[in-house]
Write an enzyme that holds these catalytic residues in place. Structure first.
Site, PDB file in Angstrom:
ATOM      1  N   TYR A 178      96.932  15.131  -3.166  1.00 38.66           N
ATOM      2  CA  TYR A 178      97.909  14.112  -3.563  1.00 38.66           C
ATOM      3  C   TYR A 178      97.312  13.181  -4.608  1.00 38.66           C
ATOM      4  O   TYR A 178      96.105  13.120  -4.802  1.00 38.66           O
ATOM      5  CB  TYR A 178      98.415  13.313  -2.359  1.00 38.66           C
ATOM      6  CG  TYR A 178      97.435  12.308  -1.785  1.00 38.66           C
ATOM      7  CD1 TYR A 178      97.388  11.002  -2.262  1.00 38.66           C
ATOM      8  CD2 TYR A 178      96.575  12.663  -0.749  1.00 38.66           C
ATOM      9  CE1 TYR A 178      96.506  10.077  -1.723  1.00 38.66           C
ATOM     10  CE2 TYR A 178      95.703  11.750  -0.200  1.00 38.66           C
ATOM     11  CZ  TYR A 178      95.666  10.448  -0.692  1.00 38.66           C
ATOM     12  OH  TYR A 178      94.793   9.538  -0.170  1.00 38.66           O
ATOM     13  N   CYS A 179      98.222  12.459  -5.248  1.00 43.67           N
ATOM     14  CA  CYS A 179      97.832  11.632  -6.386  1.00 43.67           C
ATOM     15  C   CYS A 179      98.616  10.319  -6.346  1.00 43.67           C
ATOM     16  O   CYS A 179      98.964   9.834  -5.279  1.00 43.67           O
ATOM     17  CB  CYS A 179      98.093  12.439  -7.660  1.00 43.67           C
ATOM     18  SG  CYS A 179      97.507  11.670  -9.163  1.00 43.67           S
ATOM     19  N   ARG A 180      98.937   9.768  -7.509  1.00 39.86           N
ATOM     20  CA  ARG A 180      99.604   8.468  -7.608  1.00 39.86           C
ATOM     21  C   ARG A 180     101.091   8.522  -7.296  1.00 39.86           C
ATOM     22  O   ARG A 180     101.660   7.563  -6.799  1.00 39.86           O
ATOM     23  CB  ARG A 180      99.428   7.898  -9.019  1.00 39.86           C
ATOM     24  CG  ARG A 180      98.008   7.511  -9.347  1.00 39.86           C
ATOM     25  CD  ARG A 180      97.894   7.098 -10.796  1.00 39.86           C
ATOM     26  NE  ARG A 180      96.583   6.523 -11.083  1.00 39.86           N
ATOM     27  CZ  ARG A 180      96.167   6.204 -12.299  1.00 39.86           C
ATOM     28  NH1 ARG A 180      96.962   6.416 -13.335  1.00 39.86           N
ATOM     29  NH2 ARG A 180      94.975   5.688 -12.478  1.00 39.86           N
TER      30      ARG A 180
END
Length: 225
Positions: A178-180
């Site tokens: 996952y990221c921003r």
């Protein structure tokens, strides 16, 4: 209250609400809000992150500050900015989701950059929460953002370190990166790199701020050594 007074009242009231809309009417300021939803930043850090001159970023931050959308904390020579309230992220989230639902141009821009994302399996936050403990969760954001807040139990593996740290990941356990947020490229690139090496990998369709907004398990601080 007489009709002219009512109209004057409504004009003044909605004029105040319109200050928020005016502050959000710049793509540069929306990008700053997305970055600040990950955690506190200095002007210099924001400028480096979005690839803009410090002076320009400072001007945009002043607009956001005047509209009461960001707060500033001063420490020595540095000004540290953060979102003034969780509601600021909710407004950005609603604007983002409305744009996705109503503007075909959003899909066109996303497809032009990412290609066919349907080929890259994704899980949403609700499903990932149910599967915590059964999958490895990778936070591929910069380490500073991980330390400010992350999904509970997630491992910090910034994307630029991934190739050198593959040996840390067991090959027989599914991985969710996952990221921003839904349009952050790090998670897509991480999943593609992992799959190229034979790992079973998925991306989280949302970002950490969306996870936190839903009240799902989160924590902050550096990863235990």
């Amino acid at each position: 209250m007489k009709t002219p007074e009512k109209r004057a009242f409504k004009a003044r009231l909605f004029g105040e609400f319109a200050r928020i809309g005016k502050a959000l009417s710049s793509p540069h300021r929306l990008q700053l809000i997305e970055v600040l939803s990950q955690g506190e930043r200095t002007v210099e850090q924001l400028a480096e992150d979005v690839g803009a001159p410090v002076a320009n970023v400072s001007q945009h931050l002043q607009v956001l500050k005047t509209a009461m959308l960001v707060s500033v904390r001063r420490e020595g020579l540095y000004a540290h900015y953060s979102l003034a309230d969780p509601g600021v992220f909710r407004v950005w989230q609603a604007l983002r989701d409305l744009g996705q639902a109503r503007l075909s141009e959003v899909d066109a821009v996303v497809s032009e950059y990412f290609g066919d994302r349907s080929k890259m399996d994704a899980v949403d936050a609700g499903e990932l929460r149910r599967r915590l403990g059964d999958v490895i969760v990778l936070d591929v954001r910069p380490r500073l953002e991980y330390e400010a807040g992350h999904i509970r139990g997630a491992r910090s593996v910034p994307f630029d370190e991934l190739a050198d740290r593959l040996r840390e990941l067991p090959p027989n356990v599914e991985i969710v990166a996952y990221c921003r947020g839904p349009y952050c490229v790090f998670a897509d690139e991480a999943v593609a790199a992992l799959r190229a090496k034979g790992y079973r990998a998925l991306r989280l369709s949302e970002g950490y701020p969306d996870w936190r907004q839903r009240g799902f398990p989160s924590e902050s601080g550096a990863e235990p050594g």
